[in-house]
Design a protein around this motif. Structure first.
Motif, PDB file in Angstrom:
ATOM      1  N   THR A 116      44.438  -6.332  31.902  1.00 21.43           N
ATOM      2  CA  THR A 116      43.762  -7.410  32.616  1.00 21.43           C
ATOM      3  C   THR A 116      44.089  -8.747  31.945  1.00 21.43           C
ATOM      4  O   THR A 116      43.956  -8.888  30.728  1.00 21.43           O
ATOM      5  CB  THR A 116      42.235  -7.183  32.616  1.00 21.43           C
ATOM      6  N   VAL A 117      44.494  -9.708  32.741  1.00 21.02           N
ATOM      7  CA  VAL A 117      44.852 -11.026  32.226  1.00 21.02           C
ATOM      8  C   VAL A 117      43.655 -11.662  31.516  1.00 21.02           C
ATOM      9  O   VAL A 117      42.550 -11.698  32.049  1.00 21.02           O
ATOM     10  CB  VAL A 117      45.347 -11.945  33.369  1.00 21.02           C
ATOM     11  N   GLY A 118      43.879 -12.154  30.294  1.00 18.97           N
ATOM     12  CA  GLY A 118      42.854 -12.867  29.550  1.00 18.97           C
ATOM     13  C   GLY A 118      41.762 -11.997  28.956  1.00 18.97           C
ATOM     14  O   GLY A 118      40.747 -12.518  28.515  1.00 18.97           O
ATOM     15  N   LYS A 119      41.946 -10.689  28.910  1.00 19.17           N
ATOM     16  CA  LYS A 119      40.918  -9.791  28.382  1.00 19.17           C
ATOM     17  C   LYS A 119      41.475  -8.950  27.242  1.00 19.17           C
ATOM     18  O   LYS A 119      42.619  -8.520  27.279  1.00 19.17           O
ATOM     19  CB  LYS A 119      40.397  -8.843  29.476  1.00 19.17           C
ATOM     20  N   ARG A 120      40.621  -8.723  26.219  1.00 18.32           N
ATOM     21  CA  ARG A 120      40.906  -7.869  25.057  1.00 18.32           C
ATOM     22  C   ARG A 120      42.218  -8.264  24.373  1.00 18.32           C
ATOM     23  O   ARG A 120      43.224  -7.601  24.487  1.00 18.32           O
ATOM     24  CB  ARG A 120      40.895  -6.400  25.439  1.00 18.32           C
ATOM     25  N   TYR A 121      42.145  -9.349  23.635  1.00 20.47           N
ATOM     26  CA  TYR A 121      43.314  -9.861  22.940  1.00 20.47           C
ATOM     27  C   TYR A 121      42.955 -10.337  21.536  1.00 20.47           C
ATOM     28  O   TYR A 121      41.796 -10.617  21.222  1.00 20.47           O
ATOM     29  CB  TYR A 121      43.948 -11.025  23.722  1.00 20.47           C
ATOM     30  N   ILE A 122      43.973 -10.425  20.712  1.00 17.92           N
ATOM     31  CA  ILE A 122      43.904 -11.097  19.413  1.00 17.92           C
ATOM     32  C   ILE A 122      45.070 -12.064  19.405  1.00 17.92           C
ATOM     33  O   ILE A 122      46.199 -11.696  19.726  1.00 17.92           O
ATOM     34  CB  ILE A 122      44.042 -10.110  18.235  1.00 17.92           C
ATOM     35  N   SER A 123      44.808 -13.300  19.039  1.00 18.02           N
ATOM     36  CA  SER A 123      45.839 -14.337  19.006  1.00 18.02           C
ATOM     37  C   SER A 123      45.882 -14.963  17.616  1.00 18.02           C
ATOM     38  O   SER A 123      44.838 -15.259  17.031  1.00 18.02           O
ATOM     39  CB  SER A 123      45.518 -15.408  20.051  1.00 18.02           C
ATOM     40  N   PHE A 124      47.088 -15.156  17.103  1.00 14.84           N
ATOM     41  CA  PHE A 124      47.332 -15.861  15.846  1.00 14.84           C
ATOM     42  C   PHE A 124      48.067 -17.143  16.211  1.00 14.84           C
ATOM     43  O   PHE A 124      49.075 -17.088  16.917  1.00 14.84           O
ATOM     44  CB  PHE A 124      48.240 -15.044  14.928  1.00 14.84           C
ATOM     45  N   GLY A 125      47.593 -18.284  15.755  1.00 18.15           N
ATOM     46  CA  GLY A 125      48.262 -19.541  16.052  1.00 18.15           C
ATOM     47  C   GLY A 125      48.197 -20.504  14.883  1.00 18.15           C
ATOM     48  O   GLY A 125      47.258 -20.479  14.088  1.00 18.15           O
ATOM     49  N   THR A 126      49.212 -21.358  14.786  1.00 19.60           N
ATOM     50  CA  THR A 126      49.231 -22.402  13.768  1.00 19.60           C
ATOM     51  C   THR A 126      48.621 -23.657  14.384  1.00 19.60           C
ATOM     52  O   THR A 126      49.028 -24.085  15.455  1.00 19.60           O
ATOM     53  CB  THR A 126      50.676 -22.673  13.305  1.00 19.60           C
ATOM     54  N   GLU A 127      47.622 -24.238  13.710  1.00 17.60           N
ATOM     55  CA  GLU A 127      46.860 -25.364  14.239  1.00 17.60           C
ATOM     56  C   GLU A 127      46.990 -26.603  13.352  1.00 17.60           C
ATOM     57  O   GLU A 127      45.992 -27.258  13.069  1.00 17.60           O
ATOM     58  CB  GLU A 127      45.379 -24.978  14.363  1.00 17.60           C
ATOM     59  N   ASN A 147      49.224 -18.908   3.152  1.00 12.74           N
ATOM     60  CA  ASN A 147      49.921 -19.022   1.863  1.00 12.74           C
ATOM     61  C   ASN A 147      50.907 -20.181   1.842  1.00 12.74           C
ATOM     62  O   ASN A 147      51.160 -20.763   0.794  1.00 12.74           O
ATOM     63  CB  ASN A 147      50.667 -17.726   1.544  1.00 12.74           C
ATOM     64  N   ASN A 148      51.471 -20.517   3.005  1.00 10.44           N
ATOM     65  CA  ASN A 148      52.457 -21.606   3.057  1.00 10.44           C
ATOM     66  C   ASN A 148      51.841 -22.944   3.470  1.00 10.44           C
ATOM     67  O   ASN A 148      52.554 -23.880   3.809  1.00 10.44           O
ATOM     68  CB  ASN A 148      53.630 -21.223   3.967  1.00 10.44           C
ATOM     69  N   GLY A 149      50.500 -23.039   3.454  1.00 12.73           N
ATOM     70  CA  GLY A 149      49.829 -24.318   3.682  1.00 12.73           C
ATOM     71  C   GLY A 149      49.479 -24.642   5.116  1.00 12.73           C
ATOM     72  O   GLY A 149      48.925 -25.707   5.387  1.00 12.73           O
ATOM     73  N   ASN A 150      49.799 -23.760   6.067  1.00 15.01           N
ATOM     74  CA  ASN A 150      49.456 -24.009   7.460  1.00 15.01           C
ATOM     75  C   ASN A 150      47.996 -23.664   7.734  1.00 15.01           C
ATOM     76  O   ASN A 150      47.422 -22.796   7.084  1.00 15.01           O
ATOM     77  CB  ASN A 150      50.334 -23.164   8.389  1.00 15.01           C
ATOM     78  N   LEU A 151      47.421 -24.340   8.714  1.00 15.35           N
ATOM     79  CA  LEU A 151      46.095 -23.976   9.185  1.00 15.35           C
ATOM     80  C   LEU A 151      46.288 -22.921  10.278  1.00 15.35           C
ATOM     81  O   LEU A 151      46.968 -23.164  11.269  1.00 15.35           O
ATOM     82  CB  LEU A 151      45.351 -25.184   9.761  1.00 15.35           C
ATOM     83  N   ILE A 152      45.698 -21.750  10.072  1.00 12.85           N
ATOM     84  CA  ILE A 152      45.835 -20.640  11.010  1.00 12.85           C
ATOM     85  C   ILE A 152      44.536 -20.497  11.789  1.00 12.85           C
ATOM     86  O   ILE A 152      43.442 -20.570  11.223  1.00 12.85           O
ATOM     87  CB  ILE A 152      46.136 -19.317  10.267  1.00 12.85           C
ATOM     88  N   LYS A 153      44.675 -20.281  13.107  1.00  8.54           N
ATOM     89  CA  LYS A 153      43.519 -20.003  13.957  1.00  8.54           C
ATOM     90  C   LYS A 153      43.680 -18.592  14.512  1.00  8.54           C
ATOM     91  O   LYS A 153      44.673 -18.286  15.171  1.00  8.54           O
ATOM     92  CB  LYS A 153      43.424 -20.992  15.110  1.00  8.54           C
ATOM     93  N   LEU A 154      42.718 -17.723  14.206  1.00  6.40           N
ATOM     94  CA  LEU A 154      42.649 -16.400  14.813  1.00  6.40           C
ATOM     95  C   LEU A 154      41.654 -16.491  15.955  1.00  6.40           C
ATOM     96  O   LEU A 154      40.600 -17.111  15.812  1.00  6.40           O
ATOM     97  CB  LEU A 154      42.165 -15.358  13.808  1.00  6.40           C
ATOM     98  N   GLU A 155      41.981 -15.849  17.064  1.00  5.24           N
ATOM     99  CA  GLU A 155      41.101 -15.867  18.227  1.00  5.24           C
ATOM    100  C   GLU A 155      41.055 -14.471  18.825  1.00  5.24           C
ATOM    101  O   GLU A 155      42.079 -13.792  18.895  1.00  5.24           O
ATOM    102  CB  GLU A 155      41.633 -16.856  19.260  1.00  5.24           C
ATOM    103  N   SER A 156      39.885 -14.041  19.231  1.00  9.28           N
ATOM    104  CA  SER A 156      39.748 -12.754  19.907  1.00  9.28           C
ATOM    105  C   SER A 156      38.531 -12.789  20.814  1.00  9.28           C
ATOM    106  O   SER A 156      37.527 -13.429  20.499  1.00  9.28           O
ATOM    107  CB  SER A 156      39.601 -11.613  18.897  1.00  9.28           C
ATOM    108  N   ASP A 157      38.621 -12.074  21.914  1.00 13.35           N
ATOM    109  CA  ASP A 157      37.475 -11.974  22.817  1.00 13.35           C
ATOM    110  C   ASP A 157      36.723 -10.660  22.653  1.00 13.35           C
ATOM    111  O   ASP A 157      35.767 -10.411  23.371  1.00 13.35           O
ATOM    112  CB  ASP A 157      37.920 -12.158  24.271  1.00 13.35           C
TER     113      ASP A 157
END
Length: 166
Positions: free
Chosen positions: A60-71, A142-152
């Motif tokens: 299902t689109v947009g349901k049950r996910y984990i996302s890793f992103g650099t912010e 570890n490399n100085g980036n801001l990481i955003k984890l997201e999950s529904d």
């Protein structure tokens, strides 16, 4: 003798098979490793300027996910990430960050959420976990980036397990 060797071989094979039934798999992002739930439906990555890793557990689109992103472009109002997150979590009005940036972040991530800091292994994880909708955890990699984890679907224990804190 043959029966003993056969039984010994089967015992080792059975133990090996049982040892590999861990319900978690390792995901690598931004030079770090995370323990995510096993059996994803799809794993995708968008590199270049987006730098996102998406792990889906549903068709299902947009349901049950984990996302890793650099912010790295998060507007912090002129202060460092740790000071900014401390300001968003604080009840105090006096801080060195631009108040408009703090209030803007709070209106998106903080309203109606269980929020706070997990500290583990010399790292601070800033979490925002609402009762409904997507939950977020921010931290410096570890490399100085801001990481955003997201999950529904992950709760506090799920995020902490993924981050290696449990």
């Amino acid at each position: 003798m043959k029966k003993t060797a056969l039984l010994t071989g089967l015992a080792f094979a059975s133990l090996s098979a049982c040892a590999q039934t861990d319900p978690y798999i390792t995901a690598a992002y931004s030079g770090m490793k995370f323990q995510v739930p096993g059996s994803p439906v799809i794993v995708g990555s968008i590199g270049a300027n987006h730098d996102i890793l998406l792990i889906k557990y549903s068709d299902t689109v947009g349901k049950r996910y984990i996302s890793f992103g650099t912010e790295n472009t998060l507007e912090t109002g002129g202060c460092g990430w740790s000071d900014f997150f401390e300001a968003t979590l604080s009840e105090k009005e006096a801080h060195s960050c631009d108040q408009a940036s703090v209030e803007s972040f709070k209106s998106v991530f903080f309203q109606g959420a269980d929020a706070g800091i997990w500290k583990a292994a010399d790292r601070a994880y800033y979490y925002f976990l609402p009762d409904q909708g997507s939950s977020f955890v921010f931290f410096q990699s570890n490399n100085g980036n801001l990481i955003k984890l997201e999950s529904d679907f992950l709760d506090s224990d799920g995020f902490r397990r993924m981050l290696g804190d449990m």
